[in-house]
Design a protein around this motif. Structure first.
Motif, PDB file in Angstrom:
ATOM      1  N   ALA A   1      -7.178   7.530  -9.701  1.00  0.00           N
ATOM      2  CA  ALA A   1      -5.812   7.630  -9.104  1.00  0.00           C
ATOM      3  C   ALA A   1      -4.593   6.983  -9.845  1.00  0.00           C
ATOM      4  O   ALA A   1      -3.823   6.256  -9.417  1.00  0.00           O
ATOM      5  CB  ALA A   1      -5.731   7.065  -7.669  1.00  0.00           C
TER       6      ALA A   1
ATOM      7  N   TYR B   1      -3.551   3.114  -9.514  1.00  0.00           N
ATOM      8  CA  TYR B   1      -3.130   2.628  -8.398  1.00  0.00           C
ATOM      9  C   TYR B   1      -4.551   2.471  -7.339  1.00  0.00           C
ATOM     10  O   TYR B   1      -4.190   1.900  -6.379  1.00  0.00           O
ATOM     11  CB  TYR B   1      -2.073   3.630  -7.824  1.00  0.00           C
ATOM     12  CG  TYR B   1      -0.845   3.701  -8.594  1.00  0.00           C
ATOM     13  CD1 TYR B   1      -0.163   2.596  -8.776  1.00  0.00           C
ATOM     14  CD2 TYR B   1      -0.548   4.888  -9.488  1.00  0.00           C
ATOM     15  CE1 TYR B   1       0.920   2.735  -9.565  1.00  0.00           C
ATOM     16  CE2 TYR B   1       0.610   4.897 -10.181  1.00  0.00           C
ATOM     17  CZ  TYR B   1       1.297   3.794 -10.357  1.00  0.00           C
ATOM     18  OH  TYR B   1       2.360   3.897 -11.224  1.00  0.00           O
ATOM     19  N   ARG B   2      -5.475   2.665  -7.801  1.00  0.00           N
ATOM     20  CA  ARG B   2      -6.784   2.576  -6.917  1.00  0.00           C
ATOM     21  C   ARG B   2      -7.804   1.672  -7.681  1.00  0.00           C
ATOM     22  O   ARG B   2      -8.804   2.477  -8.077  1.00  0.00           O
ATOM     23  CB  ARG B   2      -7.306   3.663  -6.378  1.00  0.00           C
ATOM     24  CG  ARG B   2      -6.115   4.310  -5.204  1.00  0.00           C
ATOM     25  CD  ARG B   2      -6.675   5.048  -4.035  1.00  0.00           C
ATOM     26  NE  ARG B   2      -5.542   5.405  -3.108  1.00  0.00           N
ATOM     27  CZ  ARG B   2      -5.313   6.907  -2.953  1.00  0.00           C
ATOM     28  NH1 ARG B   2      -5.911   7.746  -3.782  1.00  0.00           N
ATOM     29  NH2 ARG B   2      -4.046   6.971  -2.279  1.00  0.00           N
TER      30      ARG B   2
ATOM     31  N   ARG C   1     -11.542   2.417  -7.393  1.00  0.00           N
ATOM     32  CA  ARG C   1     -12.273   3.475  -7.917  1.00  0.00           C
ATOM     33  C   ARG C   1     -12.827   2.893  -9.412  1.00  0.00           C
ATOM     34  O   ARG C   1     -13.985   3.515  -9.642  1.00  0.00           O
ATOM     35  CB  ARG C   1     -11.466   4.660  -8.138  1.00  0.00           C
ATOM     36  CG  ARG C   1     -11.117   5.145  -6.806  1.00  0.00           C
ATOM     37  CD  ARG C   1     -10.538   6.585  -7.016  1.00  0.00           C
ATOM     38  NE  ARG C   1     -10.042   7.344  -5.959  1.00  0.00           N
ATOM     39  CZ  ARG C   1      -9.338   8.365  -5.759  1.00  0.00           C
ATOM     40  NH1 ARG C   1      -8.963   8.925  -7.130  1.00  0.00           N
ATOM     41  NH2 ARG C   1      -9.209   8.899  -4.645  1.00  0.00           N
TER      42      ARG C   1
ATOM     43  N   ARG D   1       2.387   1.826  -3.604  1.00  0.00           N
ATOM     44  CA  ARG D   1       1.352   2.405  -4.456  1.00  0.00           C
ATOM     45  C   ARG D   1       1.184   3.847  -4.239  1.00  0.00           C
ATOM     46  O   ARG D   1       1.204   4.660  -5.120  1.00  0.00           O
ATOM     47  CB  ARG D   1       0.020   1.810  -4.156  1.00  0.00           C
ATOM     48  CG  ARG D   1      -0.233   0.359  -4.990  1.00  0.00           C
ATOM     49  CD  ARG D   1      -1.579  -0.102  -5.139  1.00  0.00           C
ATOM     50  NE  ARG D   1      -2.176  -0.377  -3.831  1.00  0.00           N
ATOM     51  CZ  ARG D   1      -1.868  -1.710  -3.328  1.00  0.00           C
ATOM     52  NH1 ARG D   1      -1.357  -2.649  -3.884  1.00  0.00           N
ATOM     53  NH2 ARG D   1      -2.505  -1.994  -1.955  1.00  0.00           N
ATOM     54  N   GLU D   2       1.197   4.281  -2.848  1.00  0.00           N
ATOM     55  CA  GLU D   2       1.150   5.779  -2.619  1.00  0.00           C
ATOM     56  C   GLU D   2       2.522   6.438  -3.170  1.00  0.00           C
ATOM     57  O   GLU D   2       2.309   7.584  -3.657  1.00  0.00           O
ATOM     58  CB  GLU D   2       1.133   5.962  -1.017  1.00  0.00           C
ATOM     59  CG  GLU D   2      -0.111   5.532  -0.418  1.00  0.00           C
ATOM     60  CD  GLU D   2      -1.217   6.454  -0.946  1.00  0.00           C
ATOM     61  OE1 GLU D   2      -1.140   7.721  -1.203  1.00  0.00           O
ATOM     62  OE2 GLU D   2      -2.431   5.798  -1.285  1.00  0.00           O
TER      63      GLU D   2
ATOM     64  N   GLU E   1       0.837  -1.179   0.141  1.00  0.00           N
ATOM     65  CA  GLU E   1      -0.046   0.094   0.169  1.00  0.00           C
ATOM     66  C   GLU E   1       0.909   1.450   0.093  1.00  0.00           C
ATOM     67  O   GLU E   1       0.637   2.237  -0.772  1.00  0.00           O
ATOM     68  CB  GLU E   1      -0.982   0.015   1.259  1.00  0.00           C
ATOM     69  CG  GLU E   1      -1.730   1.152   1.237  1.00  0.00           C
ATOM     70  CD  GLU E   1      -2.856   1.091  -0.027  1.00  0.00           C
ATOM     71  OE1 GLU E   1      -3.069   2.566  -0.290  1.00  0.00           O
ATOM     72  OE2 GLU E   1      -3.291   0.100  -0.315  1.00  0.00           O
TER      73      GLU E   1
ATOM     74  N   LEU F   1       2.113   6.646  -6.889  1.00  0.00           N
ATOM     75  CA  LEU F   1       0.935   7.797  -7.036  1.00  0.00           C
ATOM     76  C   LEU F   1       1.605   9.239  -6.755  1.00  0.00           C
ATOM     77  O   LEU F   1       1.465   9.983  -7.668  1.00  0.00           O
ATOM     78  CB  LEU F   1      -0.148   7.640  -5.987  1.00  0.00           C
ATOM     79  CG  LEU F   1      -1.268   8.433  -6.266  1.00  0.00           C
ATOM     80  CD1 LEU F   1      -2.052   8.522  -7.679  1.00  0.00           C
ATOM     81  CD2 LEU F   1      -2.353   8.099  -5.134  1.00  0.00           C
TER      82      LEU F   1
END
Length: 156
Positions: A83, A86-87, A90, A53-54, A50, A57
């Motif tokens: 995003a 990466y999300r 959504r 991924r942030e 996680e 992003l």
């Protein structure tokens, strides 16, 4: 930070991801994807997917700053909608919302009926052909029953 390599992160004390990202941004005056990708790789290897991924992003958001106006606008749309990929939740949410909205819109749309056949205009007439072909053993019906039913197959 270009060319700087490391295998793992062992912070002394508290060093949250937001501060790490600020540190990477401050260390690179111009946009350079390498420090972001390296940090994401180290985080991923340590099991922090996680956070990785942030970081990726944040890399895309930093890249967006270097683009021309049209690219920035498209970047904002991508960031808001999915995003930058990466999300994925959504994207699934958008798909469900669009499916529901179009289903409601098409179910409430007026469909005039043709008086001669009783079939709605705009409705595909292939449903009779599909039913006929399912009941026959070949892809092309041998008997004239499907052609007589209006399947569109020419008679031979």
């Amino acid at each position: 930070m270009g060319g700087f390599g490391y295998e793992n992160l062992v912070p002394h004390g508290r060093f949250p991801l937001t501060e790490r990202l600020e540190w990477v941004a401050a260390a690179t005056a111009e946009y350079n994807p390498e420090p972001y990708e390296r940090l994401a790789a180290v985080l991923r290897n340590s099991g922090e997917d996680e956070d990785a991924r942030e970081v990726l992003l944040a890399k895309q958001r930093r890249r967006r700053e270097t683009l021309p106006v049209a690219g920035k606008l498209w970047g904002y749309v991508q960031d808001w909608a999915v995003a930058y990929g990466y999300r994925p939740g959504r994207a699934a949410l958008w798909m469900a919302v669009l499916w529901a909205v179009t289903s409601v819109a098409f179910s409430h749309a007026g469909h005039p009926r043709s008086t001669a056949t009783g079939i709605r205009r705009g409705t595909p007439r292939c449903s009779r052909w599909i039913c006929c072909c399912r009941s026959s053993t070949s892809a092309r019906p041998a008997s004239g029953s499907c052609a007589a039913a209006g399947s569109g197959w020419p008679r031979r």
